[in-house]
Scaffold this active site. Structure first.
Site, PDB file in Angstrom:
ATOM      1  N   ASP A   8       0.868  -1.173   0.000  1.00 35.96           N
ATOM      2  CA  ASP A   8       0.000   0.000   0.000  1.00 35.96           C
ATOM      3  C   ASP A   8       0.911   1.231   0.000  1.00 35.96           C
ATOM      4  O   ASP A   8       2.123   1.109   0.244  1.00 35.96           O
ATOM      5  CB  ASP A   8      -0.885  -0.048   1.247  1.00 35.96           C
ATOM      6  CG  ASP A   8      -1.634   1.240   1.475  1.00 35.96           C
ATOM      7  OD1 ASP A   8      -2.363   1.667   0.565  1.00 35.96           O
ATOM      8  OD2 ASP A   8      -1.471   1.833   2.556  1.00 35.96           O
ATOM      9  N   ASP A  10      -0.232   5.198   0.925  1.00 37.09           N
ATOM     10  CA  ASP A  10      -0.522   6.162   1.986  1.00 37.09           C
ATOM     11  C   ASP A  10      -0.641   5.461   3.332  1.00 37.09           C
ATOM     12  O   ASP A  10      -1.460   4.558   3.514  1.00 37.09           O
ATOM     13  CB  ASP A  10      -1.824   6.907   1.687  1.00 37.09           C
ATOM     14  CG  ASP A  10      -1.726   7.761   0.438  1.00 37.09           C
ATOM     15  OD1 ASP A  10      -0.731   8.487   0.295  1.00 37.09           O
ATOM     16  OD2 ASP A  10      -2.655   7.705  -0.404  1.00 37.09           O
ATOM     17  N   ASP A 168      -1.490  -0.641   6.007  1.00 39.32           N
ATOM     18  CA  ASP A 168      -1.742  -0.081   7.334  1.00 39.32           C
ATOM     19  C   ASP A 168      -3.216  -0.050   7.707  1.00 39.32           C
ATOM     20  O   ASP A 168      -3.562   0.440   8.782  1.00 39.32           O
ATOM     21  CB  ASP A 168      -1.195   1.354   7.400  1.00 39.32           C
ATOM     22  CG  ASP A 168      -2.008   2.308   6.532  1.00 39.32           C
ATOM     23  OD1 ASP A 168      -2.125   2.043   5.315  1.00 39.32           O
ATOM     24  OD2 ASP A 168      -2.532   3.304   7.063  1.00 39.32           O
TER      25      ASP A 168
END
Length: 221
Positions: A8, A10, A168
């Site tokens: 991922d 961001d 995250d």
């Protein structure tokens, strides 16, 4: 045997929350709506923008949400032009360099960003690694739908059992589960560690992430 690590962006590779919050403020201001709280905004990071806006303002009209999406994109692009790129998290640049040195480990990206946003970010960062597959929101249903990861597996020629998704948010973990892949949650992003309990492993820093990747995928050449 080839292995694949998909990241991922961001909240995982870069700390872009300042730009995200500012762009959301511009998006909501463009239709005269109150801006959600920081925690509300960060809770939807990782989703595609249309779905994110729908989650944040379920009572808004389609026209309002379309306007918000476009205003967000324009504001984010303007921030990139004026202020450069969001910073990598500590140790991530060196980690990617080391991972990129393995002949049988391929690197990929699966992000809720647009193609324009991702290309601008990668150009600005100038990372010394090549991502063999980059999946963006323009081409897929929003996370946690597994389309991004299934396409990454096809493009790289790697089986799901030999691949790991690193992210995250719960959306990243659920996407990996839906694709039959392993997952590693990172504790420095936008969802709490408790929400990442469904991941196979949890990394608290870049060193821990490297160890987790080796533990799941095995040794590399």
């Amino acid at each position: 045997m080839l292995k694949l690590a998909v990241f991922d962006v961001d909240g995982t590779l870069v700390d872009s929350q300042g730009d995200i919050l500012a762009s959301m403020e511009a998006a909501f201001g463009s239709v005269g709506l109150d801006v959600p709280t920081r925690s509300q905004i960060l809770s939807i990071v990782g989703l595609s923008l249309p779905l994110a806006m729908a989650r944040l303002v379920p009572d808004a009209t389609d026209a309002q949400r379309d306007q918000m999406v476009e205003s967000y994109k324009d504001a984010y692009a303007d921030l990139r032009r004026k202020g450069g790129h969001a910073p990598l998290y500590p140790g991530i640049g060196d980690l990617l360099t080391r991972l990129g040195g393995h002949d049988n480990l391929l690197l990929g990206i699966a992000t809720g960003k647009s193609r324009r946003g991702l290309d601008a970010l990668l150009d600005g960062l100038g990372l010394p690694v090549r991502f063999v597959t980059t999946q963006v929101a323009d081409d897929h249903p929003s996370k946690p739908h597994p389309s991004m990861l299934l396409t990454a597996l096809r493009e790289s020629g790697v089986e799901a059992k030999d691949a790991v998704m690193i992210g995250d948010t719960t959306y990243d973990i659920e996407m990996a589960q839906a694709a039959g892949m392993h997952s590693i949650g990172v504790a420095w992003g936008y969802h709490s560690q408790e929400k990442l309990s469904g991941s196979n492993l949890l990394a608290k820093d870049a060193t821990g992430l490297e160890q987790a990747i080796y533990e799941i995928l095995g040794e590399f050449t």
